[in-house]
Write a protein that holds these residues in place. Structure first.
Motif, mmCIF file in Angstrom:
data_model
loop_
_atom_site.group_PDB
_atom_site.id
_atom_site.type_symbol
_atom_site.label_atom_id
_atom_site.label_comp_id
_atom_site.label_asym_id
_atom_site.label_seq_id
_atom_site.Cartn_x
_atom_site.Cartn_y
_atom_site.Cartn_z
ATOM 1 N N UNK A 5 8.732 8.104 14.535
ATOM 2 C CA UNK A 5 7.484 7.346 14.573
ATOM 3 C C UNK A 5 7.752 5.847 14.508
ATOM 4 N N UNK A 6 8.689 5.428 13.675
ATOM 5 C CA UNK A 6 9.023 4.013 13.593
ATOM 6 C C UNK A 6 9.644 3.508 14.890
ATOM 7 N N UNK A 7 10.500 4.303 15.500
ATOM 8 C CA UNK A 7 11.104 3.906 16.780
ATOM 9 C C UNK A 7 10.024 3.773 17.851
ATOM 10 N N UNK A 8 9.151 4.758 17.931
ATOM 11 C CA UNK A 8 8.056 4.701 18.911
ATOM 12 C C UNK A 8 7.154 3.502 18.648
ATOM 13 N N UNK A 9 6.868 3.237 17.382
ATOM 14 C CA UNK A 9 6.016 2.111 17.018
ATOM 15 C C UNK A 9 6.675 0.783 17.373
ATOM 16 N N UNK A 10 7.947 0.653 17.071
ATOM 17 C CA UNK A 10 8.669 -0.576 17.406
ATOM 18 C C UNK A 10 8.737 -0.807 18.907
ATOM 19 N N UNK A 11 8.988 0.249 19.649
ATOM 20 C CA UNK A 11 9.047 0.142 21.107
ATOM 21 C C UNK A 11 7.694 -0.258 21.677
ATOM 22 N N UNK A 12 6.640 0.392 21.210
ATOM 23 C CA UNK A 12 5.303 0.076 21.706
ATOM 24 C C UNK A 12 4.891 -1.346 21.292
ATOM 25 N N UNK A 13 5.256 -1.764 20.098
ATOM 26 C CA UNK A 13 4.949 -3.131 19.662
ATOM 27 C C UNK A 13 5.674 -4.152 20.537
ATOM 28 N N UNK A 14 6.908 -3.861 20.909
ATOM 29 C CA UNK A 14 7.665 -4.753 21.788
ATOM 30 C C UNK A 14 7.012 -4.830 23.167
ATOM 31 N N UNK A 15 6.589 -3.694 23.687
ATOM 32 C CA UNK A 15 5.907 -3.657 24.986
ATOM 33 C C UNK A 15 4.611 -4.475 24.913
ATOM 34 N N UNK A 16 3.865 -4.302 23.844
ATOM 35 C CA UNK A 16 2.615 -5.042 23.667
ATOM 36 C C UNK A 16 2.894 -6.544 23.539
ATOM 37 N N UNK A 106 1.090 5.668 31.417
ATOM 38 C CA UNK A 106 1.009 7.009 30.842
ATOM 39 C C UNK A 106 2.057 7.181 29.739
ATOM 40 N N UNK A 107 3.239 6.635 29.952
ATOM 41 C CA UNK A 107 4.280 6.700 28.924
ATOM 42 C C UNK A 107 3.836 5.929 27.676
ATOM 43 N N UNK A 108 3.288 4.727 27.863
ATOM 44 C CA UNK A 108 2.810 3.927 26.733
ATOM 45 C C UNK A 108 1.659 4.627 26.017
ATOM 46 N N UNK A 109 0.772 5.218 26.795
ATOM 47 C CA UNK A 109 -0.358 5.970 26.227
ATOM 48 C C UNK A 109 0.162 7.139 25.388
ATOM 49 N N UNK A 110 1.165 7.838 25.900
ATOM 50 C CA UNK A 110 1.740 8.970 25.179
ATOM 51 C C UNK A 110 2.404 8.518 23.882
ATOM 52 N N UNK A 111 3.110 7.396 23.931
ATOM 53 C CA UNK A 111 3.703 6.855 22.699
ATOM 54 C C UNK A 111 2.627 6.549 21.671
ATOM 55 N N UNK A 112 1.533 5.939 22.128
ATOM 56 C CA UNK A 112 0.443 5.596 21.214
ATOM 57 C C UNK A 112 -0.201 6.848 20.628
ATOM 58 N N UNK A 113 -0.382 7.872 21.448
ATOM 59 C CA UNK A 113 -0.938 9.137 20.941
ATOM 60 C C UNK A 113 -0.015 9.756 19.893
ATOM 61 N N UNK A 114 1.277 9.694 20.144
ATOM 62 C CA UNK A 114 2.257 10.221 19.191
ATOM 63 C C UNK A 114 2.165 9.471 17.862
ATOM 64 N N UNK A 115 2.068 8.145 17.936
ATOM 65 C CA UNK A 115 1.966 7.330 16.717
ATOM 66 C C UNK A 115 0.678 7.652 15.962
ATOM 67 N N UNK A 116 -0.431 7.702 16.689
ATOM 68 C CA UNK A 116 -1.719 8.002 16.040
ATOM 69 C C UNK A 116 -1.678 9.387 15.402
ATOM 70 N N UNK A 117 -1.195 10.371 16.140
ATOM 71 C CA UNK A 117 -1.111 11.740 15.612
ATOM 72 C C UNK A 117 -0.198 11.787 14.383
ATOM 73 N N UNK A 118 0.974 11.165 14.495
ATOM 74 C CA UNK A 118 1.939 11.223 13.403
ATOM 75 C C UNK A 118 1.460 10.517 12.147
ATOM 76 N N UNK A 119 0.824 9.363 12.316
ATOM 77 C CA UNK A 119 0.407 8.591 11.144
ATOM 78 C C UNK A 119 -0.927 9.060 10.571
#
Length: 127
Positions: A5-16, A106-119
């Motif tokens: 979750x932290x890796x996905x969050x960091x990656x998505x934050x960098x993309x944003x 779609x990849x970014x959306x999936x990462x965000x869904x994973x983060x929301x679901x996990x947290x």
């Protein structure tokens, strides 16, 4: 799971962060020169800057609440907001016939869904 979750969050934050800086700081004409950038012609400069600002807020909202332990519930809320932003991006890119950006969205959306679901589910910051 927490590490993923932290890796996905960091990656998505960098993309944003990168998207937010480019839309906030790069002139509209320069953005339009990008191979998949003709969509910016549909929007005025203020709207593009607003999207950039929202992306910068998303970058901060994905990381800072958890790191500072101030309202960490904002992390999954930010991820859900990112999903909505990506749905809009998918629609805009589809209207312009761009497939590569849609795949990335779609990849970014999936990462965000994973983060929301996990947290919100198995790995909340509190509890």
């Amino acid at each position: 799971m927490n590490l993923a979750l932290w890796i996905a969050t960091g990656l998505l934050a960098l993309i944003a962060l990168v998207g937010g800086i480019s839309k906030s700081c790069v002139p509209k004409e320069k953005l339009a020169e990008h191979p998949a950038g003709s969509w910016v012609g549909d929007f005025n400069v203020k709207f593009l800057k607003s999207i950039g600002f929202l992306e910068l807020l998303a970058a901060a909202g994905l990381i800072l609440p958890a790191v500072l332990d101030i309202a960490p519930i904002l992390v999954p809320i930010t991820a859900i907001c990112w999903v909505l932003l990506m749905l809009g991006a998918i629609i805009v890119h589809y209207r312009h016939g761009y497939t590569k950006p849609i795949v990335a969205n779609i990849i970014y959306l999936t990462l965000a869904l994973f983060i929301a679901w996990g947290r919100l589910g198995p790995m909340p910051f509190t509890g």
